[in-house]
Each structure stands twice: as C-alpha cells, then as structure tokens.
Motif scaffolding. Structure first.
Motif, PDB file in Angstrom:
ATOM      1  N   THR A 175     -61.235  26.420  54.611  1.00 14.93           N
ATOM      2  CA  THR A 175     -61.788  25.097  54.356  1.00 14.93           C
ATOM      3  C   THR A 175     -62.683  25.142  53.126  1.00 14.93           C
ATOM      4  N   LYS A 176     -62.530  24.148  52.262  1.00 14.72           N
ATOM      5  CA  LYS A 176     -63.388  24.040  51.081  1.00 14.72           C
ATOM      6  C   LYS A 176     -64.408  22.936  51.319  1.00 14.72           C
ATOM      7  N   THR A 177     -65.686  23.268  51.281  1.00 12.97           N
ATOM      8  CA  THR A 177     -66.762  22.317  51.567  1.00 12.97           C
ATOM      9  C   THR A 177     -67.870  22.458  50.526  1.00 12.97           C
ATOM     10  N   ARG A 178     -68.989  21.766  50.799  1.00  8.62           N
ATOM     11  CA  ARG A 178     -70.192  21.898  49.976  1.00  8.62           C
ATOM     12  C   ARG A 178     -71.381  22.162  50.887  1.00  8.62           C
ATOM     13  N   ASP A 179     -72.276  23.028  50.439  1.00 10.44           N
ATOM     14  CA  ASP A 179     -73.447  23.349  51.257  1.00 10.44           C
ATOM     15  C   ASP A 179     -74.545  22.315  51.051  1.00 10.44           C
ATOM     16  N   GLY A 180     -75.732  22.571  51.631  1.00 11.81           N
ATOM     17  CA  GLY A 180     -76.841  21.620  51.539  1.00 11.81           C
ATOM     18  C   GLY A 180     -77.365  21.413  50.141  1.00 11.81           C
ATOM     19  N   LYS A 181     -77.055  22.317  49.222  1.00  8.90           N
ATOM     20  CA  LYS A 181     -77.470  22.191  47.827  1.00  8.90           C
ATOM     21  C   LYS A 181     -76.337  21.672  46.950  1.00  8.90           C
ATOM     22  N   ASP A 182     -75.277  21.143  47.589  1.00 10.00           N
ATOM     23  CA  ASP A 182     -74.128  20.571  46.908  1.00 10.00           C
ATOM     24  C   ASP A 182     -73.384  21.618  46.069  1.00 10.00           C
ATOM     25  N   VAL A 183     -73.404  22.874  46.539  1.00  7.60           N
ATOM     26  CA  VAL A 183     -72.644  23.937  45.883  1.00  7.60           C
ATOM     27  C   VAL A 183     -71.320  24.105  46.623  1.00  7.60           C
ATOM     28  N   SER A 184     -70.220  24.079  45.882  1.00  6.01           N
ATOM     29  CA  SER A 184     -68.908  24.218  46.492  1.00  6.01           C
ATOM     30  C   SER A 184     -68.741  25.616  47.078  1.00  6.01           C
ATOM     31  N   GLN A 185     -68.139  25.695  48.272  1.00  8.74           N
ATOM     32  CA  GLN A 185     -67.948  26.981  48.902  1.00  8.74           C
ATOM     33  C   GLN A 185     -66.624  26.989  49.670  1.00  8.74           C
ATOM     34  N   LEU A 186     -66.071  28.185  49.836  1.00  6.39           N
ATOM     35  CA  LEU A 186     -64.841  28.387  50.595  1.00  6.39           C
ATOM     36  C   LEU A 186     -65.202  29.073  51.899  1.00  6.39           C
TER      37      LEU A 186
END
Length: 277
Positions: A175-186
C-alpha cells in the motif's frame, strides 16, 4: 416491443431509474502470437459517471483451450476489472484475478491478486454488469490509497524423485500512503508466511512429516515501512517460528524476531490480513 418483418419481436427493456444511459457491451476472443484472450466487456455512461468493466481470462504461452498441465505458459483466470471515472478525471477501480504457471516440470507457482484505489473523494457503490460474467462490484466507503494484496505459493520438486525441497507461501499486501508529515511511504505486510528448504514436504495433511529433512519457517509475519524521502529510511518488524527437521535425536524449535527503525520517528503499518481477495 418492436416487430421487424416476420421475425420474433424485439423487447427493449431499460431501467429508467438510472437516468440518461449510453452503454456498449459485448464479448470477444483473440489469439495473437501466443496470447489467448477471452472475455466480456462493458463501457457505460450513467449520469455523470463513466463505468468500465472487463472480465475473462488471459493465457500467455503455447497451448490450446482448455489450458492445463499439458500446455506451457501462464494462465490468468477469473480476471475482473471495474472502474468508475468522474468528470473531474478522478476514479475508483478494483481489479482481481488468479495466476498459475503451467507446463513446467517440478515447479508449482500460483497466486491471486487484488488492486484497489479510490481518489474521487466520494462514496462509490456501483455494479457493472459484464455480459456472460455477472456483475463487478466497485465499492468504497471513501478515498483509498492504491493497494495491492494477494496470496502466493511456490513449490519446487526434484524431478528425479518428486520430493519437494522448496516451499514458500503466504498472504501479502502493498500500500502506498502518506504519513502524518505528508511524506509518501510504501507499506508492505505479510502474514501466514510458511517456507521450507530441504527434502520434504515439511507437512503432510497438516502434520509434520517424519521423513522431512531441512529448515522450516512457520507463522511468519512481516511489516515493512519505506519512506520515499530516503532509501535508507525504513522500519522493519518481522517474526516467525523456525524448526529444524530430520536429525535423529535432535529437535530444534524457536522463535525469531527482527526489529529495525531507521525512520527517525514512529512507524505504523496498517495491514489487513483478513482482506478478501
């Protein structure tokens, strides 16, 4: 009801509750240089939405239907693709299917996959009816990041005696999402992971094989979060049970845990191993 000449009457039945409707549907089969494609499709404009549905099968290799172990190639079956497109070019889609490797002696490779994404900002609840293949449901309670989930199984046998010496399987998710700091993560998750290396199989009818010799991994779990801001920024949490099989007078079983966090903060993985494929 329309009557044309002396032929049977033509019945025109359209659900007026759906409003203005424009639809194109059909079924087809193609054989193009080793690609055998068979299925149905529908392209439908209902209200402000464009609906696309495709269902069928795809074979890549050398063989003739119905495809089985006498053919050589990859068979993708139960393929189902549904997509809802809105006027602002946002969309919701689901896609699923099963894959099997055919015609390779002493090797079994199979699995199932599902893709899901919704960036419309809406609740989506559509059924797309594909001829001869039934409806494809595209349902979302809200936005969902692009995700890939499925199951996989790999078995390798010794062609000389038919004994299994490599086995690997489990349920996985990307899943590709964004963390609480709006940084993209896999985010990568796996559960129910089982692996065996040696002379097996490790289990027969769910019980340990007393004739097996090698190393087995059971109850394996993996959680991995990779920050796209840096290739070295990741968090890993993995565990499982290891068994040493086949040594007379020696039994060895233990648990292994691996935990690493190089993200500089908290890392959370949202993995649903119970998701239906």
């Amino acid at each position: 009801t329309l009557v044309a000449g002396s032929g049977a009457p033509i019945v025109v039945g359209i659900d007026g509750a759906r409003g203005e409707l424009l639809a194109l549907s059909g079924s087809a089969a193609f054989d193009i240089s080793g690609f055998e494609i068979k299925g149905g499709f529908v392209l439908e404009k209902a209200g402000d939405k464009l609906l696309i549905g495709v269902a069928g099968s795809l074979f890549i290799g050398n063989g003739t239907p119905p495809f089985d172990s006498d053919d050589a190639g990859v068979l993708l079956s139960d393929l189902r693709f549904g997509m809802v497109i809105l006027p602002n070019s946002t969309y919701a889609l689901t896609a699923s299917g099963s894959a099997n490797l055919l015609g390779v002696d002493a090797l079994v490779l199979s699995g199932s996959l599902q893709f899901r994404q919704n960036n419309t900002g809406r609740v989506i609840n559509e059924e797309i009816k594909v001829p001869e293949h039934g409806p494809i449901s595209v349902q979302f309670s809200g936005d969902q990041a692009l995700s890939l989930s499925g199951t996989a199984e790999l078995r390798v046998f010794d062609p000389a005696n038919g004994l299994e010496f490599v086995q690997l399987g489990g349920v996985f998710s990307f899943t590709k999402t964004r963390d609480g700091k709006d940084v993209s993560q896999l985010e990568i998750g796996a559960t129910g992971v089982e692996a065996f290396f040696g002379v097996g199989p490790a289990r027969i009818n769910g019980q340990l094989n007393p004739q097996a010799f090698g190393i087995a991994l059971e109850n394996g779990k993996l959680g991995l979060v990779i920050k796209e801001s840096s290739k070295s920024s990741y968090a890993l949490d993995a565990s499982g049970d290891l068994l040493l099989l086949g040594l007379d007078g020696l039994q060895m079983k233990g648990s292994v845990f691996v935990r690493v966090n190089r993200t500089g903060g908290a890392a959370v993985l949202r993995f649903r191993p119970d998701a239906k494929i």
